[in-house]
Design a protein around this motif. Structure first.
Motif, PDB file in Angstrom:
ATOM      1  N   UNK A   1      -7.521 -84.716 -24.941  1.00  0.00           N
ATOM      2  CA  UNK A   1      -7.178 -84.934 -26.342  1.00  0.00           C
ATOM      3  C   UNK A   1      -6.500 -86.282 -26.515  1.00  0.00           C
ATOM      4  N   UNK A   2      -7.163 -87.305 -26.092  1.00  0.00           N
ATOM      5  CA  UNK A   2      -6.567 -88.630 -26.202  1.00  0.00           C
ATOM      6  C   UNK A   2      -7.443 -89.584 -27.002  1.00  0.00           C
ATOM      7  N   UNK A   3      -8.509 -89.060 -27.665  1.00  0.00           N
ATOM      8  CA  UNK A   3      -9.375 -89.959 -28.409  1.00  0.00           C
ATOM      9  C   UNK A   3      -8.602 -90.570 -29.571  1.00  0.00           C
ATOM     10  N   UNK A   4      -8.841 -91.827 -29.900  1.00  0.00           N
ATOM     11  CA  UNK A   4      -8.068 -92.494 -30.930  1.00  0.00           C
ATOM     12  C   UNK A   4      -8.409 -91.982 -32.316  1.00  0.00           C
ATOM     13  N   UNK A   5      -7.428 -92.072 -33.212  1.00  0.00           N
ATOM     14  CA  UNK A   5      -7.651 -91.642 -34.579  1.00  0.00           C
ATOM     15  C   UNK A   5      -8.574 -92.627 -35.281  1.00  0.00           C
ATOM     16  N   UNK A   6      -9.576 -92.133 -36.036  1.00  0.00           N
ATOM     17  CA  UNK A   6     -10.445 -93.035 -36.754  1.00  0.00           C
ATOM     18  C   UNK A   6      -9.713 -93.676 -37.917  1.00  0.00           C
ATOM     19  N   UNK A   7     -10.203 -94.810 -38.350  1.00  0.00           N
ATOM     20  CA  UNK A   7      -9.578 -95.505 -39.468  1.00  0.00           C
ATOM     21  C   UNK A   7     -10.633 -95.805 -40.515  1.00  0.00           C
ATOM     22  N   UNK A   8     -10.185 -96.321 -41.647  1.00  0.00           N
ATOM     23  CA  UNK A   8     -11.124 -96.768 -42.648  1.00  0.00           C
ATOM     24  C   UNK A   8     -11.385 -95.783 -43.762  1.00  0.00           C
ATOM     25  N   UNK A   9     -10.778 -94.568 -43.762  1.00  0.00           N
ATOM     26  CA  UNK A   9     -10.979 -93.629 -44.857  1.00  0.00           C
ATOM     27  C   UNK A   9     -10.204 -94.104 -46.069  1.00  0.00           C
ATOM     28  N   UNK A  10     -10.861 -94.232 -47.228  1.00  0.00           N
ATOM     29  CA  UNK A  10     -10.116 -94.599 -48.431  1.00  0.00           C
ATOM     30  C   UNK A  10      -9.029 -93.571 -48.713  1.00  0.00           C
ATOM     31  N   UNK A  11      -7.964 -94.012 -49.359  1.00  0.00           N
ATOM     32  CA  UNK A  11      -6.868 -93.108 -49.663  1.00  0.00           C
ATOM     33  C   UNK A  11      -7.337 -91.901 -50.447  1.00  0.00           C
ATOM     34  N   UNK A  12      -6.825 -90.729 -50.100  1.00  0.00           N
ATOM     35  CA  UNK A  12      -7.198 -89.498 -50.789  1.00  0.00           C
ATOM     36  C   UNK A  12      -6.651 -89.538 -52.211  1.00  0.00           C
ATOM     37  N   UNK A  13      -7.506 -89.458 -53.235  1.00  0.00           N
ATOM     38  CA  UNK A  13      -7.014 -89.532 -54.616  1.00  0.00           C
ATOM     39  C   UNK A  13      -6.004 -88.433 -54.920  1.00  0.00           C
ATOM     40  N   UNK A  14      -4.948 -88.784 -55.633  1.00  0.00           N
ATOM     41  CA  UNK A  14      -3.966 -87.803 -56.055  1.00  0.00           C
ATOM     42  C   UNK A  14      -2.792 -87.616 -55.126  1.00  0.00           C
ATOM     43  N   UNK A  15      -2.756 -88.343 -53.995  1.00  0.00           N
ATOM     44  CA  UNK A  15      -1.629 -88.208 -53.079  1.00  0.00           C
ATOM     45  C   UNK A  15      -0.389 -88.885 -53.658  1.00  0.00           C
ATOM     46  N   UNK A  16       0.803 -88.342 -53.384  1.00  0.00           N
ATOM     47  CA  UNK A  16       2.035 -89.021 -53.790  1.00  0.00           C
ATOM     48  C   UNK A  16       2.152 -90.381 -53.112  1.00  0.00           C
ATOM     49  N   UNK A  17       2.857 -91.282 -53.754  1.00  0.00           N
ATOM     50  CA  UNK A  17       3.061 -92.623 -53.188  1.00  0.00           C
ATOM     51  C   UNK A  17       3.730 -92.514 -51.823  1.00  0.00           C
ATOM     52  N   UNK A  18       3.274 -93.338 -50.877  1.00  0.00           N
ATOM     53  CA  UNK A  18       3.869 -93.382 -49.549  1.00  0.00           C
ATOM     54  C   UNK A  18       3.134 -92.550 -48.520  1.00  0.00           C
ATOM     55  N   UNK A  19       2.231 -91.671 -48.969  1.00  0.00           N
ATOM     56  CA  UNK A  19       1.456 -90.870 -48.042  1.00  0.00           C
ATOM     57  C   UNK A  19       0.087 -91.510 -47.831  1.00  0.00           C
ATOM     58  N   UNK A  20      -0.449 -91.338 -46.637  1.00  0.00           N
ATOM     59  CA  UNK A  20      -1.771 -91.871 -46.308  1.00  0.00           C
ATOM     60  C   UNK A  20      -2.669 -90.739 -45.828  1.00  0.00           C
ATOM     61  N   UNK A  21      -3.967 -91.052 -45.685  1.00  0.00           N
ATOM     62  CA  UNK A  21      -4.902 -90.026 -45.236  1.00  0.00           C
ATOM     63  C   UNK A  21      -5.926 -90.648 -44.298  1.00  0.00           C
ATOM     64  N   UNK A  22      -6.486 -89.800 -43.438  1.00  0.00           N
ATOM     65  CA  UNK A  22      -7.537 -90.217 -42.513  1.00  0.00           C
ATOM     66  C   UNK A  22      -8.223 -88.974 -41.959  1.00  0.00           C
ATOM     67  N   UNK A  23      -9.441 -89.142 -41.411  1.00  0.00           N
ATOM     68  CA  UNK A  23     -10.075 -88.029 -40.705  1.00  0.00           C
ATOM     69  C   UNK A  23      -9.264 -87.662 -39.460  1.00  0.00           C
ATOM     70  N   UNK A  24      -9.442 -86.441 -39.018  1.00  0.00           N
ATOM     71  CA  UNK A  24      -8.731 -85.962 -37.836  1.00  0.00           C
ATOM     72  C   UNK A  24      -9.614 -86.047 -36.595  1.00  0.00           C
ATOM     73  N   UNK A  25      -8.988 -85.938 -35.433  1.00  0.00           N
ATOM     74  CA  UNK A  25      -9.682 -85.865 -34.153  1.00  0.00           C
ATOM     75  C   UNK A  25      -9.081 -84.707 -33.355  1.00  0.00           C
TER      76      UNK A  25
END
Length: 308
Positions: A1-25
Motif C-alpha cells: 500500500x505504497x502507491x502514490x496518490x493521484x493528482x489533477x482532480x478538479x476541486x469537488x464542487x460545494x466543498x468548504x473553503x480550505x478543503x481539497x479533493x482527489x481520487x483515492x488509492x
C-alpha cells in the motif's frame, strides 16, 4: 500500500473553503477506515467496518479505485470520502468533526453524477436508521427501499446444539471447492437480491482472497458428496462476522441453517471470537431464524436510494 496518490482532480464542487479533493488509492484504505469507524462510533457506539472489509472490496478485479472514489482532505488528513462500489451502490462517510459543513451534500452530488455516467437509473446506500447520514439523505430525496439489522450473539451466550440430520456433514472448503461454493451462494442470494451476479473473481476477492483468510472461514455443507450449503465467517477484532450463509433450495426446511450457524459460532470461538454477529434485511426474511438461535438486534439500518 505504497502507491502514490493521484493528482489533477478538479476541486469537488460545494466543498468548504480550505478543503481539497482527489481520487483515492489502496494507500488510503487505513484513512478511509478511520473516517468510517469514527462515524460508526458516533452513531452506533462502536465501529463495525474493518480495514479488511475496505481492502477486500477495493481489490476486486472489476473495480477501479481511481475512477470510483473521491477523498476530501483537510491538509493531509482525510476527513470524508465517497465510493461508487457498483453502478447503483455507493458508500460515503464524513468524520463527525466535519458534520454540518455541506460535505455530505457535495459527496451525494458526486455519487449521483458518477452513477448516472455509469448508466444507472438509481443509486443508494445503507446507513444507520436516524443517523446524520439518514437525515441528510431523506432531505435530499432518497427513499427507503428496505430495512436491515445487525444481530449479535452476545458474549457468553450459550447456543443450543443443533445436530445435522443424518447424511449431512460440514467441512472446510479447499481451493477445488471455490467455484462450486460461489455458484451456490450467488444462486441463493440472487433469489431476493436485485443485482447482477458477482463474478467468481470478485467473489473470491471478498472471500478467499480477503486479508487474513483461513480455511475455516469458508465451511461447506455436504449431503453425501453433494454440495448443498455454505457459510462464510471471518474475524473482526474480538468478534466473528457471518458474512454469508446459504442452503440450496431443495434442502431447505430441514433445520440445516441453524446447525450451520451454530457450527460457525463454534469455530469462531475456537479461534478467539468473544461474540458473533451478522446482518440481514427485510428482503431475505431470515431475521426470525437468527433470533431463534439466540441472536438479538444490535443496530437497525435503512437502505435509501434516489432516482437519477
Amino acid at each position: 500500500m505504497t502507491d502514490p496518490a493521484p493528482t489533477g482532480l478538479p476541486g469537488l464542487p460545494g466543498l468548504p473553503a480550505g478543503l481539497t479533493s482527489r481520487p483515492l488509492t489502496m494507500a488510503d484504505a487505513e484513512a478511509v477506515h478511520a473516517v468510517v469507524a469514527a462515524e460508526e462510533v458516533a452513531e452506533l457506539g462502536e465501529a463495525e467496518l474493518t480495514l479488511e472489509d475496505v481492502v477486500a472490496d477495493w481489490q476486486r478485479p472489476s473495480y477501479d479505485i481511481s475512477s470510483s472514489t473521491v477523498g476530501v482532505l483537510d491538509g493531509d488528513r482525510l476527513v470524508a470520502y465517497a465510493d461508487l462500489s457498483a453502478p447503483d451502490v455507493a458508500y460515503t462517510a464524513v468524520h463527525p468533526d466535519h458534520h454540518g459543513r455541506g460535505i455530505g451534500t457535495a459527496l451525494a452530488r458526486w455519487v449521483q453524477d458518477k452513477a448516472r455516467a455509469a448508466g444507472s437509473t438509481r443509486v443508494g446506500t445503507q446507513v444507520p436508521e436516524g443517523s446524520a447520514a439518514d437525515r441528510l439523505m431523506a432531505d435530499l430525496g432518497y427513499e427507503v427501499r428496505w430495512t436491515a439489522w445487525d444481530l449479535e450473539l452476545p458474549e457468553g451466550a450459550e447456543v443450543e446444539a443443533r445436530p445435522l440430520p443424518e447424511g449431512y456433514a460440514l467441512r472446510d472448503a479447499t481451493a477445488a471447492d471455490h467455484e462450486a461454493a460461489w455458484t451456490l451462494v450467488e444462486d441463493a442470494f440472487l433469489e431476493w437480491s436485485d443485482r447482477d451476479r458477482m463474478s467468481l473473481a470478485d467473489f473470491g476477492a471478498r472471500v478467499w482472497d480477503r486479508p487474513g483468510f483461513e480455511p475455516w472461514n469458508l465451511r461447506l455443507l455436504l449431503h453425501g458428496e453433494d454440495l448443498v450449503g455454505a457459510t462464510h465467517v471471518h474475524l473482526a477484532g474480538d468478534a466473528a462476522y457471518v458474512a454469508r450463509i446459504a442452503v440450496r433450495p431443495d434442502h431447505r426446511g430441514r433445520g440445516l441453517a441453524p446447525a450451520m450457524l451454530v457450527d460457525a459460532f463454534g469455530r469462531a470461538r475456537e479461534h478467539g471470537a468473544a461474540r458473533c454477529y451478522l446482518s440481514t434485511d427485510t428482503r431475505a426474511g431470515a431475521r426470525g431464524l437468527y433470533e431463534k438461535v439466540g441472536m438479538v438486534v444490535s443496530s437497525t439500518w435503512v437502505n435509501r436510494s434516489v432516482t437519477l
